[in-house]
Design an enzyme around this catalytic site. Structure first.
Site, mmCIF file in Angstrom:
data_model
loop_
_atom_site.group_PDB
_atom_site.id
_atom_site.type_symbol
_atom_site.label_atom_id
_atom_site.label_comp_id
_atom_site.label_asym_id
_atom_site.label_seq_id
_atom_site.Cartn_x
_atom_site.Cartn_y
_atom_site.Cartn_z
ATOM 1 N N HIS A 1 -2.351 10.272 -27.934
ATOM 2 C CA HIS A 1 -2.635 8.959 -27.347
ATOM 3 C C HIS A 1 -3.423 8.086 -28.319
ATOM 4 O O HIS A 1 -3.241 6.858 -28.358
ATOM 5 C CB HIS A 1 -3.417 9.121 -26.045
ATOM 6 N N ARG B 1 0.804 -1.226 0.000
ATOM 7 C CA ARG B 1 0.000 0.000 0.000
ATOM 8 C C ARG B 1 0.842 1.283 0.000
ATOM 9 O O ARG B 1 0.380 2.344 0.402
ATOM 10 C CB ARG B 1 -0.995 0.010 1.164
ATOM 11 N N GLU C 1 7.574 17.422 -25.332
ATOM 12 C CA GLU C 1 7.062 17.786 -24.014
ATOM 13 C C GLU C 1 7.652 19.104 -23.515
ATOM 14 O O GLU C 1 7.057 19.773 -22.667
ATOM 15 C CB GLU C 1 7.339 16.661 -23.010
ATOM 16 N N ASN D 1 -1.898 18.292 -20.822
ATOM 17 C CA ASN D 1 -2.159 17.271 -21.831
ATOM 18 C C ASN D 1 -2.334 17.863 -23.229
ATOM 19 O O ASN D 1 -2.901 17.206 -24.115
ATOM 20 C CB ASN D 1 -3.407 16.464 -21.451
ATOM 21 N N HIS E 1 5.943 8.208 -27.765
ATOM 22 C CA HIS E 1 4.971 9.097 -27.124
ATOM 23 C C HIS E 1 5.158 10.541 -27.590
ATOM 24 O O HIS E 1 4.188 11.216 -27.955
ATOM 25 C CB HIS E 1 5.110 9.005 -25.604
ATOM 26 N N LYS F 1 2.157 11.071 -11.543
ATOM 27 C CA LYS F 1 1.290 10.196 -12.337
ATOM 28 C C LYS F 1 2.012 8.881 -12.603
ATOM 29 O O LYS F 1 3.127 8.876 -13.123
ATOM 30 C CB LYS F 1 0.936 10.853 -13.674
ATOM 31 N N LYS G 1 5.593 22.864 -14.739
ATOM 32 C CA LYS G 1 4.838 21.694 -14.290
ATOM 33 C C LYS G 1 4.674 21.711 -12.770
ATOM 34 O O LYS G 1 3.604 21.359 -12.258
ATOM 35 C CB LYS G 1 5.505 20.396 -14.737
ATOM 36 N N GLU H 1 -5.419 16.409 -10.990
ATOM 37 C CA GLU H 1 -6.024 16.735 -12.282
ATOM 38 C C GLU H 1 -7.542 16.830 -12.209
ATOM 39 O O GLU H 1 -8.271 16.200 -12.988
ATOM 40 C CB GLU H 1 -5.604 15.713 -13.351
ATOM 41 N N ARG I 1 -4.639 21.100 -14.065
ATOM 42 C CA ARG I 1 -3.562 20.217 -14.499
ATOM 43 C C ARG I 1 -3.825 19.606 -15.875
ATOM 44 O O ARG I 1 -2.896 19.216 -16.586
ATOM 45 C CB ARG I 1 -3.330 19.112 -13.467
ATOM 46 N N HIS J 1 -2.070 15.669 -26.296
ATOM 47 C CA HIS J 1 -2.073 14.270 -25.858
ATOM 48 C C HIS J 1 -3.342 13.515 -26.254
ATOM 49 O O HIS J 1 -3.294 12.287 -26.412
ATOM 50 C CB HIS J 1 -1.883 14.191 -24.345
#
Length: 367
Positions: free
Chosen positions: A255, A124, A188, A248, A268, A146, A230, A240, A244, A251
């Site tokens: 994606h 955990r 990026e 993206n 990517h 993330k 960032k 997010e 935030r 993206h």
């Protein structure tokens, strides 16, 4: 000799941490003095990076941890899945790692995302450290917490928000990065200008040649400014729920390209590069930016060595395939696709757009 040129802080209360940026940091013991003591550490890397850098990182950690284990994962976006994630859990359990064990992610975005997800899940939650070895990971994926793996139906669909204890961005390791991977990282970097800081965009236009030549001062500035932007955004919206999402930019389209082509066919950053052009064109057609801005962005992406045309995913109905994939993107809400659009240079917004208009953009940008 270690040279910590810059430090950027991520301000998240008790989960705050630092990003160290400079040359020759990875193999220096002093870079890790802030970390908690533990009996055991695990270095997770891949078959490409480990032969280059694992021994240096291990030597730097030797005085801090009595036992240091190493795990090499297969290299590539196509291995960012459950099966590879299980290898990390196997290594932790077979070596008797406890909840104080510190896990080090030594590699690019795939290694960092999977290692972070494993750290968030094992017992955990155990401490982990990002040691990114690609430009893309240094300016984006290693920062902000993330973590995820891919699913055949969507990228990064299974994961958790889990912050590292430290990020060590060693600019020297970028010297061994293949040209294609370096260009992918520049995508990026470029995105931060249109969404937040056009002065940085201007700087990138003036210094793109220096960045491609791996000029160390130029790299230090680009990585630092990217991390600053960032860090500010993540500090405002860690999970997010609003702001935030602007990170993206490009993206949603990108994606779809990655998933539609098959993970690993396009990098990517290549998907993001073409995706930014498509998002900018959608912004233009919605009356948010002018032709001049779209042309500037297109040229900068091209100079970075990135594609400016989207991939054809389906010869019969290419736009339809894009829309199908984008509807299962994490940013979709009730089946409505949410795009990061440029609401004037240096300012981003998140909103939907009519399918017919999105189809027009895809057709125009994939021709």
């Amino acid at each position: 000799m270690s040279q910590i040129a810059q430090e950027v802080s991520i301000d998240l209360g008790e989960r705050s941490y630092s990003i160290a940026i400079g040359s020759d940091l990875m193999g220096n013991t002093a870079s890790y003095e802030c970390l908690p003591r533990a009996r055991t550490a695990l270095i997770v890397s891949n078959s490409t990076v480990a032969p280059l850098y694992a021994s240096a990182l291990r030597a730097a950690l030797a005085g801090r941890y009595a036992q240091i284990h190493e795990l090499q994962l297969p290299d590539g976006e196509e291995f960012k899945n459950w099966e590879t994630l299980q290898l990390i859990f196997d290594a932790l359990l077979s070596n008797g790692c406890d909840r104080k064990t510190v896990i080090f992610a030594l590699g690019g975005g795939v290694v960092g995302d999977m290692t972070g997800f494993a750290a968030a899940s094992y017992m955990r939650g155990v401490p982990f450290v990002q040691v990114p070895t690609t430009l893309l990971a240094q300016v984006d994926s290693s920062v902000g917490g993330k973590t995820a793996i891919n699913h055949p139906l969507g990228k990064n669909m299974i994961g958790a928000f889990y912050q590292p204890q430290l990020v060590v961005c060693d600019l020297a390791v970028l010297d061994t990065l293949p040209k294609r991977e370096f260009s992918a990282g520049l995508a990026e970097v470029i995105k931060y200008g249109p969404i937040s800081d056009m002065a940085f965009f201007d700087w990138l236009e003036r210094n793109m040649d220096a960045l491609i030549a791996h000029d160390r001062d130029a790299l230090a500035h680009a990585v630092r400014r990217s991390c600053e932007i960032k860090a500010w955004v993540v500090g405002q919206d860690e999970k997010e729920t609003g702001l935030r999402a602007i990170l993206n930019f490009g993206h949603t389209f990108g994606h779809a390209i990655e998933a539609g082509m098959g993970y690993g066919v396009w990098l990517h950053g290549e998907g993001v590069g073409a995706g930014m052009v498509m998002a900018a064109e959608l912004s233009r057609r919605l009356g948010l930016v002018d032709n001049g801005f779209v042309a500037r962005l297109n040229l900068l992406i091209q100079r970075a060595g990135l594609p400016t045309k989207g991939a054809v995913l389906d010869a019969a109905d290419n736009a339809g395939r894009y829309l199908e994939l984008m509807r299962v993107d994490k940013k979709s809400e009730a089946g409505e696709i949410r795009f990061v659009l440029i609401d004037g240079p240096g300012k981003a917004m998140v909103r939907s757009a009519p399918d017919d208009l999105v189809r027009e953009v895809i057709d125009a940008c994939c021709a």
